[in-house]
Write a protein that holds these residues in place. Structure first.
Motif, mmCIF file in Angstrom:
data_model
loop_
_atom_site.group_PDB
_atom_site.id
_atom_site.type_symbol
_atom_site.label_atom_id
_atom_site.label_comp_id
_atom_site.label_asym_id
_atom_site.label_seq_id
_atom_site.Cartn_x
_atom_site.Cartn_y
_atom_site.Cartn_z
ATOM 1 N N LYS A 538 0.848 -1.195 0.000
ATOM 2 C CA LYS A 538 0.000 0.000 0.000
ATOM 3 C C LYS A 538 0.877 1.237 0.000
ATOM 4 C CE LYS A 538 -3.704 -0.045 2.464
ATOM 5 N NZ LYS A 538 -4.641 -0.042 3.614
ATOM 6 N N ILE A 539 0.424 2.259 -0.732
ATOM 7 C CA ILE A 539 1.113 3.554 -0.769
ATOM 8 C C ILE A 539 0.116 4.639 -0.381
ATOM 9 C CG2 ILE A 539 2.364 5.231 -2.178
ATOM 10 C CD1 ILE A 539 3.194 2.969 -4.020
ATOM 11 N N SER A 540 0.508 5.484 0.549
ATOM 12 C CA SER A 540 -0.327 6.630 0.922
ATOM 13 C C SER A 540 0.475 7.897 0.673
ATOM 14 C CB SER A 540 -0.729 6.542 2.397
ATOM 15 O OG SER A 540 -1.542 7.645 2.749
ATOM 16 N N GLU A 541 -0.005 8.707 -0.289
ATOM 17 C CA GLU A 541 0.729 9.919 -0.663
ATOM 18 C C GLU A 541 0.324 11.098 0.233
ATOM 19 O OE1 GLU A 541 -0.142 7.544 -4.466
ATOM 20 O OE2 GLU A 541 -1.319 8.355 -2.792
ATOM 21 N N PRO A 565 -7.203 10.381 3.883
ATOM 22 C CA PRO A 565 -7.660 9.726 5.120
ATOM 23 C C PRO A 565 -7.964 8.246 4.952
ATOM 24 C CG PRO A 565 -8.827 11.808 4.766
ATOM 25 C CD PRO A 565 -8.095 11.495 3.503
ATOM 26 N N THR A 566 -8.270 7.811 3.736
ATOM 27 C CA THR A 566 -8.620 6.404 3.530
ATOM 28 C C THR A 566 -7.412 5.491 3.598
ATOM 29 O OG1 THR A 566 -8.411 6.643 1.125
ATOM 30 C CG2 THR A 566 -10.571 7.076 2.093
ATOM 31 N N SER A 567 -6.195 6.042 3.427
ATOM 32 C CA SER A 567 -4.993 5.195 3.448
ATOM 33 C C SER A 567 -3.948 5.653 4.461
ATOM 34 C CB SER A 567 -4.358 5.156 2.053
ATOM 35 O OG SER A 567 -3.966 6.465 1.647
ATOM 36 N N VAL A 639 -3.290 19.448 9.662
ATOM 37 C CA VAL A 639 -3.554 18.286 8.800
ATOM 38 C C VAL A 639 -4.920 18.454 8.159
ATOM 39 C CG1 VAL A 639 -3.759 15.776 8.701
ATOM 40 C CG2 VAL A 639 -2.139 16.835 10.296
ATOM 41 N N VAL A 640 -4.970 18.314 6.818
ATOM 42 C CA VAL A 640 -6.227 18.391 6.061
ATOM 43 C C VAL A 640 -6.277 17.217 5.093
ATOM 44 C CG1 VAL A 640 -6.335 20.902 6.247
ATOM 45 C CG2 VAL A 640 -5.201 19.865 4.269
ATOM 46 N N ASP A 641 -7.408 17.051 4.418
ATOM 47 C CA ASP A 641 -7.540 15.977 3.433
ATOM 48 C C ASP A 641 -7.125 16.464 2.052
ATOM 49 O OD1 ASP A 641 -10.346 16.526 1.796
ATOM 50 O OD2 ASP A 641 -10.295 17.402 3.808
ATOM 51 N N ASN A 657 4.087 7.261 2.230
ATOM 52 C CA ASN A 657 4.169 6.225 3.260
ATOM 53 C C ASN A 657 3.894 4.881 2.600
ATOM 54 O OD1 ASN A 657 4.612 8.187 5.146
ATOM 55 N ND2 ASN A 657 2.594 8.087 6.088
ATOM 56 N N ILE A 658 4.812 3.952 2.796
ATOM 57 C CA ILE A 658 4.707 2.677 2.094
ATOM 58 C C ILE A 658 4.598 1.534 3.093
ATOM 59 C CG2 ILE A 658 5.931 1.062 0.584
ATOM 60 C CD1 ILE A 658 7.125 3.454 -0.839
#
Length: 834
Positions: A538-541, A565-567, A639-641, A657-658
């Motif tokens: 999974k990758i969260s940018e 927020p989903t990841s 922190v925002v979306d 984030n991996i």
């Protein structure tokens, strides 16, 4: 009459000089402290002036570009280029020069090791003919909308490039190549050229995905119009998002570093001079006490107390002048070292070190005043003493009632505790200072309580306790040592609280298996490369930048971290203060929400549920505060979306984030990711474990530095203790001789002196450690408010043991020399001394 006075003064000076030469070894400890204090004062004055002169010259050189400069009202943000048209319409404006500066990473295309953090500054190349005049450019200026760069000579040297070489820069496109088409002497542009590489404005806007955005406008006025008058007449007509740049802008950029260092050095100078005063007082008191028989005889045969006191005054002046001369010379070395350090850290060319008379006067005066302050009590004692009392002195200073001292100590302690509840920073600093004073005032009382305990196993221990109970000869030692231990404890608590807060945030917020960060936000290129790497689950940018927060009519700069927020919360969390791992991410996912650092929210009086306005690049959105978290490593970053970020014009990603697939080797996955990102400057790939280790290492460096200050302070205390013990042993030769005559061995004498050191160190440590807890709590509050963070006092048992061990070791080592010397005193020799 005048001739007689002059002769009296001359004879007093001659006696003072002779006595100084005779007793010089006893002044050695105080002299070292005085010399260090003067050197620090003089070095700080030289460095501050050199850099201030450099900044002043640099700021003046801005006039070669334009008469007035305007910048975004919120530092770090950009504004629409359309504001330039509004400025151009103002009265007496001849030319407007918009620029866009973005910090990024660059390196020579032939050497990855040359990579550095620099600034790409875009300017209108249509104005080349005007702007390049007088710059002595080798080559040519960049062309419009071309990947061409004009580089200052010192930057080109550091990067190892010449004309027609290529630079690789990190940009929104990943990596962008720039051809060096010109090199110029950056000193001609002053601070504007420091670490700036000049490129066409439209090209910079495109490669950083900031179309139509600028970060500064320089204004040239029609001839005959002054900048001051123009500002007065037009400042109210500027677009609301802009403000006139203060002519001291460079000082506000580089100045804080210099200011902080200057403050720290001046505090260090004051501390060293304060210790010098205490050591001088000890040295002069012991010297005068040793001379009491001689002073008594001189007074009996007709010498005036004024004459004797004047001779002691001249001794203090001779000591001060000698130490000041050496200190001024050493101050040049201190200044040269500071000049090099600040130049490298601040990216600012060092100033020219040149002393002025007023600087020398201040440095020498500080040494003279410190020496005279230390000698003042002894001078008064010589002036007032009675001849017959001086002929028959006591062997040691008798202990007197300490009621007033105890009352004062408890009052200071109560005041220090009260400041813990106050909010004013000045009151808290005063609380730290008075707490240190309370520890020193109460330490002798702790010593008295300690020596009254019946746990001394040998007669030497009982004798040492009995003597400490009856005499006050070591009160100054226990006072100084207690204050040093108190200060050390406070420093350790402050550093430990910062460390604990950062560890908590790092463990929560940086918990992904692997993290990638980029100097600039990239739009898609890295995502495509990562998709080709096997082993990624999974990758969260994420993307961060600067913006402005507006609440209740007050506006201020903040950092913005935009997450999915989903990841994001599957790979990391936040150290929540109001919120939790479930409700807060859900609220952010619902949209229209913002999460605040707790300290920032408290400083702006913002509560969960309030609505705030977040703006960037001329765009604004209204958001509801849904949670707060403890923030230290990320400061004032909200922190925002991702949808909110898009509404603010914030596109691309500069953080990833991996999460690795189960069973995948993290180190191998990191190496594979590093291989596909190697061509992009400013990109780092790090595992969570490595990030924790690096953070622990960096935090450990801060802790070791703080503990080093403690050790140095304790070392100075040990030096003072050594001098005190040495003089005390000389005065006690008759006492030791009597003990030897009735059967005491050399080992017994050594144990007696060392036992006194242990009792003194233990009492000082108890007082310093206990009251140091209060000082540490107050200091933690000060640090938290300064950093805009939430901190909790933290003090481990290992730190307590370390401070206690350092204190006792320092004092025992200080006592070792005098103890050995005292054990060698022969009974017959000692009994003959008076």
């Amino acid at each position: 009459m005048a001739r007689g006075e002059a002769m009296t003064m001359m004879s007093a000076f001659a006696r003072g000089l002779r006595q100084f030469r005779f007793d010089f070894p006893r002044y050695g400890i105080a002299g070292i402290a005085l010399t260090l204090g003067v050197a620090l004062v003089f070095g700080t004055l030289l460095t501050s002036k050199a850099f201030n002169d450099q900044l002043t010259r640099g700021v003046g050189s801005l006039n070669g570009i334009a008469d007035v400069a305007v910048v975004p009202a919120i530092p770090g943000t950009t504004v629409p280029e359309s504001t330039v048209e509004q400025i151009a319409k103002l009265a007496n404006v001849e030319t407007t020069i918009p620029t866009l500066a973005r910090n990024t990473s660059l390196r020579s295309s032939t050497s990855a090791e040359s990579e550095q953090r620099l600034t790409l500054t875009g300017y209108p190349t249509s104005l080349n003919a005007v702007l390049m005049m007088g710059l002595d450019v080798r080559g040519r200026a960049p062309a419009a909308d071309k990947p061409e760069a004009l580089v200052p000579e010192d930057v080109a040297t550091r990067l190892g490039v010449r004309i027609n070489d290529f630079l690789t820069a990190s940009s929104s496109e990943g990596a962008t190549k720039l051809q060096v088409v010109g090199i110029f002497d950056g000193r001609r542009l002053g601070p504007l050229a420091y670490d700036n590489i000049f490129v066409d404005l439209q090209y910079v806007q495109r490669i950083f995905s900031l179309p139509g955005q600028i970060s500064r406008v320089d204004i040239r006025l029609h001839p005959g119009h002054s900048a001051a008058d123009w500002q007065t007449d037009n400042v109210g007509s500027l677009p609301r998002v802009l403000k006139v740049q203060d002519t001291s802008v460079l000082s506000s950029t580089f100045g804080p570093l210099l200011t902080v260092v200057s403050i720290i050095l001046m505090v260090a100078s004051g501390t060293v001079l304060g210790i010098a005063i205490l050591l001088s007082a000890t040295a002069f008191r012991m010297v005068v006490a040793a001379r009491q028989p001689a002073y008594g005889i001189l007074r009996t045969v007709g010498a005036q107390g004024r004459w004797l006191a004047t001779s002691v005054l001249f001794e203090s002046l001779i000591l001060a002048l000698a130490c000041s001369i050496v200190g001024v010379a050493a101050g040049y070395g201190v200044s040269l070292l500071l000049n090099q350090v600040l130049s490298s850290v601040g990216n600012l060319p060092g100033g020219t070190i040149a002393a002025e008379p007023w600087q020398i006067v201040i440095a020498v005066s500080s040494g003279v005043l410190a020496s005279m302050a230390g000698a003042s009590a002894s001078i008064l004692k010589v002036l007032r003493q009675v001849p017959m009392a001086a002929i028959s002195p006591e062997n040691a200073e008798r202990r007197r009632r300490q009621t007033l001292r105890s009352i004062l100590g408890f009052l200071l302690l109560a005041f220090g505790a009260a400041t813990y509840m106050l909010h004013a920073a000045a009151a808290k600093w005063l609380g730290v200072v008075v707490s240190l004073g309370a520890s020193g005032l109460l330490a002798p009382q702790v010593l008295m309580a300690l020596v009254r305990l019946k746990f001394h196993p040998e007669w030497t221990g009982k004798a040492a306790a009995s003597r400490l109970r009856r005499h006050a000869s070591l009160d100054s030692t226990v006072t100084v040592t207690a204050m040093v231990v108190c200060l050390g404890t406070a420093l350790v608590i402050g550093v430990s609280s910062v460390r604990s807060a950062m560890v908590e945030q790092i463990d929560r917020q940086f918990g992904a298996d692997i993290q990638i960060s980029s100097a600039t936000a990239m739009t898609g290129k890295l995502d495509a490369k990562l998709s080709s790497v096997p082993g990624i689950q999974k990758i969260s940018e994420t993307v961060w930048d600067y913006g402005a927060i507006d609440f209740a009519g007050k506006t201020g700069q903040v950092g913005i971290l935009a997450v999915d927020p989903t990841s994001y919360f599957d790979t990391a969390q936040l150290p929540w203060r109001q919120g939790n791992d479930v409700s807060s991410p859900t609220a952010l996912k619902d949209g229209g929400s913002i999460i605040f650092p707790e300290a920032l929210a408290a400083s702006r009086e913002i509560s969960v549920g309030d609505r705030v306005q977040l703006s960037r690049a001329g765009k604004a959105v209204t958001l509801r505060v849904v949670a707060t978290f403890a923030s230290l490593a990320t400061g004032t970053q909200v922190v925002v979306d991702r949808d909110t970020a898009s509404a603010l014009g914030l596109i691309g990603f500069n953080g990833w984030n991996i999460e690795a697939k189960p069973g995948v080797d993290i180190a191998s996955l990191r190496d594979a990711i590093s291989a596909v990102t190697a061509d992009i400057p400013g990109t780092t790939v790090i595992t969570a474990e490595k990030m924790r280790q690096r953070s622990e290492s960096e935090l450990g460096s801060y802790a070791r530095a703080a503990f080093g200050v403690v050790v140095i302070a304790l070392g100075l205390g040990a030096i003072g203790s050594a001098g005190l013990f040495s003089v005390a042993v000389v005065r006690r030769e008759k006492e030791f001789g009597m003990l030897r005559a009735v059967g005491a061995t050399r080992g017994n004498i050594t144990k007696l002196v060392v036992y006194e050191a242990i009792l003194t160190g233990t009492a000082a440590s108890l007082s310093g450690l206990l009251i140091g807890q209060l000082s540490g709590w107050i200091l933690t509050q000060i640090v938290a408010e300064t950093l805009g963070a939430t901190l909790q006092p933290s003090f481990g048992i290992s730190a307590c043991i370390g401070i206690l061990a350092t204190t006792l070791t320092s004092l025992c080592l200080a006592a070792l020399g005098p103890a050995i010397r005292s054990s060698r005193v022969e009974p017959a020799t000692a009994l003959r001394t008076e």
